[in-house]
Design an enzyme around this catalytic site. Structure first.
Site, PDB file in Angstrom:
ATOM      1  N   HIS A 113       4.116   0.429 -14.140  1.00 36.44           N
ATOM      2  CA  HIS A 113       3.577  -0.906 -13.989  1.00 36.44           C
ATOM      3  C   HIS A 113       2.688  -1.591 -14.957  1.00 36.44           C
ATOM      4  O   HIS A 113       1.599  -1.452 -14.992  1.00 36.44           O
ATOM      5  CB  HIS A 113       2.901  -0.803 -12.654  1.00 36.44           C
ATOM      6  CG  HIS A 113       3.525  -0.420 -11.388  1.00 36.44           C
ATOM      7  ND1 HIS A 113       3.981   0.832 -11.338  1.00 36.44           N
ATOM      8  CD2 HIS A 113       3.999  -1.109 -10.279  1.00 36.44           C
ATOM      9  CE1 HIS A 113       4.363   1.226 -10.138  1.00 36.44           C
ATOM     10  NE2 HIS A 113       4.698  -0.075  -9.501  1.00 36.44           N
ATOM     11  N   ASP A 164      -4.636  -7.523  -5.047  1.00 35.67           N
ATOM     12  CA  ASP A 164      -4.200  -8.471  -3.926  1.00 35.67           C
ATOM     13  C   ASP A 164      -3.707  -7.550  -2.992  1.00 35.67           C
ATOM     14  O   ASP A 164      -4.192  -7.635  -1.788  1.00 35.67           O
ATOM     15  CB  ASP A 164      -3.294  -9.558  -4.114  1.00 35.67           C
ATOM     16  CG  ASP A 164      -3.440 -10.398  -5.362  1.00 35.67           C
ATOM     17  OD1 ASP A 164      -4.548 -11.005  -5.063  1.00 35.67           O
ATOM     18  OD2 ASP A 164      -2.509 -10.498  -6.138  1.00 35.67           O
ATOM     19  N   ASN A 190      -4.377 -12.326  -9.437  1.00 29.45           N
ATOM     20  CA  ASN A 190      -3.305 -12.648 -10.275  1.00 29.45           C
ATOM     21  C   ASN A 190      -2.620 -13.568  -9.435  1.00 29.45           C
ATOM     22  O   ASN A 190      -1.336 -14.103  -9.949  1.00 29.45           O
ATOM     23  CB  ASN A 190      -2.738 -11.503 -11.088  1.00 29.45           C
ATOM     24  CG  ASN A 190      -2.071 -10.606 -10.242  1.00 29.45           C
ATOM     25  OD1 ASN A 190      -2.022 -10.798  -8.835  1.00 29.45           O
ATOM     26  ND2 ASN A 190      -1.741  -9.477 -10.706  1.00 29.45           N
ATOM     27  N   HIS A 225       5.313  -6.723 -12.819  1.00 28.34           N
ATOM     28  CA  HIS A 225       4.540  -6.028 -12.036  1.00 28.34           C
ATOM     29  C   HIS A 225       5.004  -4.489 -11.901  1.00 28.34           C
ATOM     30  O   HIS A 225       3.974  -3.634 -12.227  1.00 28.34           O
ATOM     31  CB  HIS A 225       4.965  -6.385 -10.509  1.00 28.34           C
ATOM     32  CG  HIS A 225       4.401  -5.320  -9.519  1.00 28.34           C
ATOM     33  ND1 HIS A 225       3.161  -5.079  -9.099  1.00 28.34           N
ATOM     34  CD2 HIS A 225       5.051  -4.213  -8.922  1.00 28.34           C
ATOM     35  CE1 HIS A 225       3.082  -4.020  -8.075  1.00 28.34           C
ATOM     36  NE2 HIS A 225       4.094  -3.413  -8.074  1.00 28.34           N
ATOM     37  N   SER A 231     -18.380  11.033  23.430  1.00 24.95           N
ATOM     38  CA  SER A 231     -17.204  11.900  23.784  1.00 24.95           C
ATOM     39  C   SER A 231     -16.693  13.057  22.656  1.00 24.95           C
ATOM     40  O   SER A 231     -16.203  14.002  23.206  1.00 24.95           O
ATOM     41  CB  SER A 231     -15.927  10.899  23.994  1.00 24.95           C
ATOM     42  OG  SER A 231     -16.269   9.836  24.778  1.00 24.95           O
ATOM     43  N   GLU A 247     -11.149   3.917  12.660  1.00 30.17           N
ATOM     44  CA  GLU A 247     -10.849   5.461  12.168  1.00 30.17           C
ATOM     45  C   GLU A 247     -10.478   5.363  11.016  1.00 30.17           C
ATOM     46  O   GLU A 247     -10.759   6.464  10.233  1.00 30.17           O
ATOM     47  CB  GLU A 247      -9.638   5.706  13.389  1.00 30.17           C
ATOM     48  CG  GLU A 247     -10.153   5.731  14.855  1.00 30.17           C
ATOM     49  CD  GLU A 247     -10.114   4.359  15.719  1.00 30.17           C
ATOM     50  OE1 GLU A 247      -9.490   3.355  14.955  1.00 30.17           O
ATOM     51  OE2 GLU A 247     -10.582   4.191  16.727  1.00 30.17           O
ATOM     52  N   ASP A 263      -6.982   8.893  31.589  1.00 30.11           N
ATOM     53  CA  ASP A 263      -7.001   7.584  30.993  1.00 30.11           C
ATOM     54  C   ASP A 263      -5.173   7.446  30.284  1.00 30.11           C
ATOM     55  O   ASP A 263      -4.832   6.542  30.124  1.00 30.11           O
ATOM     56  CB  ASP A 263      -7.456   7.990  29.578  1.00 30.11           C
ATOM     57  CG  ASP A 263      -8.981   7.336  29.511  1.00 30.11           C
ATOM     58  OD1 ASP A 263      -9.213   6.501  30.527  1.00 30.11           O
ATOM     59  OD2 ASP A 263      -9.771   7.636  28.559  1.00 30.11           O
ATOM     60  N   HIS A 318      -3.370   7.740  25.830  1.00 28.70           N
ATOM     61  CA  HIS A 318      -4.601   8.554  25.206  1.00 28.70           C
ATOM     62  C   HIS A 318      -4.293  10.004  25.281  1.00 28.70           C
ATOM     63  O   HIS A 318      -4.784  10.891  24.407  1.00 28.70           O
ATOM     64  CB  HIS A 318      -5.960   8.340  25.982  1.00 28.70           C
ATOM     65  CG  HIS A 318      -6.516   7.141  25.814  1.00 28.70           C
ATOM     66  ND1 HIS A 318      -5.922   5.864  25.877  1.00 28.70           N
ATOM     67  CD2 HIS A 318      -7.799   6.915  25.569  1.00 28.70           C
ATOM     68  CE1 HIS A 318      -6.755   4.829  25.764  1.00 28.70           C
ATOM     69  NE2 HIS A 318      -8.025   5.343  25.381  1.00 28.70           N
ATOM     70  N   ARG A 375     -11.226  17.948  26.102  1.00 25.34           N
ATOM     71  CA  ARG A 375     -12.223  17.239  26.871  1.00 25.34           C
ATOM     72  C   ARG A 375     -12.710  18.131  28.086  1.00 25.34           C
ATOM     73  O   ARG A 375     -13.977  18.144  28.547  1.00 25.34           O
ATOM     74  CB  ARG A 375     -11.833  16.202  27.573  1.00 25.34           C
ATOM     75  CG  ARG A 375     -12.560  15.378  28.321  1.00 25.34           C
ATOM     76  CD  ARG A 375     -11.910  14.162  29.225  1.00 25.34           C
ATOM     77  NE  ARG A 375     -12.969  13.771  29.935  1.00 25.34           N
ATOM     78  CZ  ARG A 375     -12.782  13.096  31.134  1.00 25.34           C
ATOM     79  NH1 ARG A 375     -11.543  13.279  31.700  1.00 25.34           N
ATOM     80  NH2 ARG A 375     -13.599  12.486  31.869  1.00 25.34           N
TER      81      ARG A 375
HETATM   82  C1  LIG Z   1      -0.003   1.020   1.435  1.00 25.45           C
HETATM   83  C2  LIG Z   1       0.867   0.434   0.526  1.00 25.45           C
HETATM   84  N1  LIG Z   1       2.018  -0.425   0.783  1.00 25.45           N
HETATM   85  C3  LIG Z   1       2.964  -0.395  -0.209  1.00 25.45           C
HETATM   86  C4  LIG Z   1       2.805  -0.091  -1.363  1.00 25.45           C
HETATM   87  C5  LIG Z   1       3.870  -0.711  -2.543  1.00 25.45           C
HETATM   88  N2  LIG Z   1       3.044  -1.432  -3.341  1.00 25.45           N
HETATM   89  C6  LIG Z   1       2.693  -0.970  -4.751  1.00 25.45           C
HETATM   90  S1  LIG Z   1       2.198  -2.233  -5.573  1.00 25.45           S
HETATM   91  C7  LIG Z   1       2.289  -3.376  -4.299  1.00 25.45           C
HETATM   92  C8  LIG Z   1       2.074  -4.820  -4.645  1.00 25.45           C
HETATM   93  C9  LIG Z   1       0.604  -4.902  -4.713  1.00 25.45           C
HETATM   94  O1  LIG Z   1       0.501  -6.259  -5.067  1.00 25.45           O
HETATM   95  P1  LIG Z   1      -0.897  -6.248  -6.114  1.00 25.45           P
HETATM   96  O2  LIG Z   1      -2.024  -5.680  -5.409  1.00 25.45           O
HETATM   97  O3  LIG Z   1      -1.137  -7.836  -5.988  1.00 25.45           O
HETATM   98  O4  LIG Z   1      -0.699  -5.847  -7.544  1.00 25.45           O
HETATM   99  P2  LIG Z   1      -0.085  -6.459  -8.598  1.00 25.45           P
HETATM  100  O5  LIG Z   1       1.363  -6.989  -8.483  1.00 25.45           O
HETATM  101  O6  LIG Z   1      -0.867  -7.777  -8.857  1.00 25.45           O
HETATM  102  O7  LIG Z   1      -0.160  -5.675  -9.887  1.00 25.45           O
HETATM  103  C10 LIG Z   1       3.367  -2.723  -3.312  1.00 25.45           C
HETATM  104  C11 LIG Z   1       3.511  -3.460  -2.176  1.00 25.45           C
HETATM  105  C12 LIG Z   1       1.822   0.720  -1.874  1.00 25.45           C
HETATM  106  N3  LIG Z   1       1.439   1.196  -3.084  1.00 25.45           N
HETATM  107  N4  LIG Z   1       0.810   1.014  -0.816  1.00 25.45           N
HETATM  108 MG   LIG Z   2      -1.638  -9.308  -7.376  1.00 20.73          MG
END
Ligand SMILES: Cc1ncc(C[n+]2csc(CCOP(=O)(O)OP(=O)(O)O)c2C)c(N)n1
Ligand SMILES: [Mg+2]
Length: 662
Positions: A27, A154, A184, A258, A375, A402, A460, A464, A510
């Site tokens: 990446h 993001d 970005n 990306h 609990s 959690e 429950d 649960h 429990r």
């Molecule tokens: C929990 C999770 N879901 C999906 C992914 C697959 N994944 C890796 S990067 C990405 C996109 C992330 O976007 P952003 O954080 O904006 O990174 P950028 O493209 O700006 O580098 C995804 C969906 C992951 N690594 N973790």
């Molecule tokens: Mg991004």
């Protein structure tokens, strides 16, 4: 002449695009977009010493956007960590290189936490910031005075766990947590407009965070924003407006940068654009030496800290707290008192009794619960709440979070100096599971106190009552799942979990359970994973393998079979993972490798039978529940599912009769 900040940043860009190009995988976009911001952070603010990556008072840096791992590897190399070497970086994403696809804390000492599952790095950073404030409250500014910085994308901010982490950090006023958001406006699918229209800054502001924005491509402006964040008592979100893949003239600003190599042509074009004429993996001498000097920046501060530690008179205590195995002197007196008057209590209560002794003996434990304190029985009498007003407290009210709790506990454990434990219902391990998996992957010593561990929780009902949970947790490599049968086993399992370098889950009942261990033995029997609790009196025809609350059922069933002249061993199996690592002769003694015709193996666990054939063999008998539970009092549920001494003895006797007729 000193290279400009931009030129220092371009070294990161070059290493990122070249390593991804060489691997033809990875990446480049994120490191290229955030290179300037990271340069500001690492050259002007971050307190670290590449010569001692484990210096306890270093700032913690978490690359939550773990896919941008080359950003971190480049920084570690440039600032002069022993690893990665340039050779390691050349071998990015290949077997044998510590520069794994995503940063792994066990590969490189400079990598604080494993990231990649989006959202979790951020949430772990919250735990690190908690641990820092807690230790600061105990040891003072002289020994503990550092910050936690995060780079998040993001994706980190969109994930649900982000809501939990932001809420925790805001409520605990973790002002030393500073997040740089790589804004970005691009994710894998394209523009963030495809999937988001929330006002992110307003969301953080509403959660008691400080927010500030800046041009993320201008390290001077990023520095100003960091200055503002440092001055604000709240946790800070710095919105860094950037361009993904910055420097690649034809692809920057698009999702194409990306997660794929830029391609030879685009890499060449980027070199031209950035004015970078060195060959791949070569950093010009002036740039490297400038970076190395920034890497040396923390050395003096580190020496000062060493001096303060020496003079504090607390050096041994402080270092023991960080490095030594926790005190286990609480166990024997606690077991003695249990054996003196064996209690009939729920194992969640037995856990609380053990914790009274543990928390008194081990000052580094920090308990908590996701809003089920009464609990889960996680709060012992002397523990005070850890709050923004009292960071010295040792009990965290995590709220109904959690996943956030589990991720924060990972961060606390990896920060060091504290041993976190936290509770919820076993069924809600599902909500925390991604962090539990990361506990195991990262070898974070976290103890999960998961109560209400079966249909035995009663009314429950199906929502649960855990069914598949125990087995699905046992499927996670490197996670120790404990299901103790009584108060003695509960104490033994606590001792094992605390001494282990792996995370542990305590599955606790429990409902009240009778004492099945009433004799003193010189050994922690649960450490064997499984052990013979009762030997057959009549010629052995049956071996029961039972866990937790069903040990009582197996003992009852065995007694009934003995009355009919059918000899039955009862093996209590509190931890299958530990049993699997016992020497072969021990395993053979407990579970002899003979045909089920000679000795029938019967598993009894009030959960899915899936996987128990591992121990019973295909022709053994598995007693459990392969559907969802029922809403009823606990004893009725056990009757309904025929997990009672009479029903189990009946099923075994029938099975033997039919088999012998065949
Ligand atoms: C929990 C999770 N879901 C999906 C992914 C697959 N994944 C890796 S990067 C990405 C996109 C992330 O976007 P952003 O954080 O904006 O990174 P950028 O493209 O700006 O580098 C995804 C969906 C992951 N690594 N973790
Ligand atoms: Mg991004």
């Amino acid at each position: 002449m000193q290279p400009t900040q931009r030129r220092l940043a371009n070294a990161i860009r070059a290493l990122a695009m070249d390593a991804v190009q060489a691997a033809n995988s990875g990446h480049p976009g994120m490191p290229m977009g955030m290179a300037d911001a990271a340069t500001a952070l690492f050259t002007r603010y971050l307190k670290f010493d590449p010569k001692d990556p484990r210096w306890p008072d270093r700032d913690r840096f978490v690359l939550s956007a773990g896919h941008g791992s080359m950003l971190l590897y480049a920084l570690l190399y440039l600032t002069g960590y022993e690893r990665p070497t340039i050779e390691d970086i050349r071998n990015f994403r290949q077997i044998g290189s510590p520069c794994a696809g995503h940063p792994e804390n066990f590969e490189l000492p400079g990598v604080e936490v494993t990231t990649g599952p989006l959202g979790q790095g951020f949430a772990m950073a919250v735990g690190m910031a908690i641990a820092e404030r807690h230790l600061n409250a105990i040891y003072g500014d002289d020994l503990v005075d550092h910050r936690t910085y995060v780079i998040a994308g993001d994706g980190d901010l969109m994930e649900g766990v982000n809501h939990e982490a932001v809420g925790l950090a805001g409520n605990l006023k973790l002002g030393r947590l500073i997040v740089l958001w790589d804004d970005n406006r691009i994710t894998i699918d394209g523009s963030t407009e495809l999937s988001r229209n929330e006002d992110v800054m307003a969301r953080y502001a509403a959660s008691a965070w400080h927010t500030v924005e800046c041009d993320g491509l201008d390290s001077g402006k990023v520095s100003k924003a960091i200055d503002e964040a440092l001055a604000d008592p709240r946790p800070s979100l710095i919105r860094c407006k950037t361009i993904i893949g910055y420097g690649a003239p034809n692809k920057q600003g698009t999702e194409a940068t990306h997660g794929a190599a830029l391609g030879a042509d685009e890499v060449a074009a980027a070199r031209k654009e950035l004015g970078w004429d060195s060959p791949p993996f070569e950093i010009p001498a002036d740039v490297l030496s400038a970076w190395r000097e920034f890497g040396n920046r923390g050395g003096a501060e580190h020496s000062e800290w060493n001096r303060r530690l020496e003079q504090s008179g607390k050096s041994d205590e402080f270092m023991a707290r960080l490095c030594a195995a926790p005190d286990d002197s609480w166990l024997k007196p606690h077991l003695d008192s249990l054996l003196a008057t064996p209690p009939k209590v729920a194992t969640r209560k037995a856990s609380e009794m053990a914790l009274e002794a543990i928390n008194a003996a081990i000052p580094s434990t920090i308990g908590g619960s996701a809003d089920l304190t009464g609990s889960n029985n996680t709060k012992t009498k002397a523990l005070q709440a850890l709050t923004a007003e009292n960071y010295a407290g040792r009990y965290i009210y995590y709220g109904i979070r959690e996943f956030g709790m589990a991720a924060a506990m990972n961060g606390m454990a990896l920060h060091g100096g504290v041993i976190p434990y936290g509770g919820t219902f076993l069924v809600f391990t599902d909500y925390a599971r991604p962090a539990i998996r990361l506990s195991a992957l990262q070898r974070a010593r976290v103890v999960y106190v998961m109560t209400h561990d079966s249909i035995g929780l009663g009314e429950d009902g199906p929502t649960h009552q855990p069914i598949e949970h125990l087995q699905s947790l046992r499927a996670i490599p490197g996670l120790e799942v404990y299901r103790p049968a009584d108060a003695v086993e509960t104490a033994e399992c606590w001792a094992l979990a605390l001494a282990s370098d792996k995370p542990g889950i305590l599955a606790l009942s429990r409902q009240n359970l009778p004492a099945v261990r009433t004799q003193a033995v010189g050994e922690n029997l649960c450490g064997r994973g499984a052990y013979r609790l009762k030997s057959a009196e009549s010629p052995r025809k049956v071996i029961f393998l039972a866990t937790g609350s069903e040990v009582e059922v197996a003992l009852g069933a065995a007694a009934k079979l003995e009355e009919q002249g059918i000899g039955a061993d009862v093996v209590s199996m509190p931890c299958t993972e530990r049993f699997d690592t016992q020497p072969a002769n021990y395993r053979e003694d407990i579970l002899p490798d003979v045909s089920n015709r000679d000795v029938l193996r019967v598993s009894v666990e009030a959960g899915t039978t899936f996987g128990w054939e591992r121990y019973t063999g295909l022709h053994g008998l598995r007693i459990g529940i392969d559907r969802f539970g029922v809403s009823s009092p606990a004893s009725d549920a056990y009757e309904f599912f025929k997990i009672t001494p009479d029903a189990v003895a009946g099923r075994v006797a029938d099975y033997l009769k039919q088999r012998d007729m065949r």
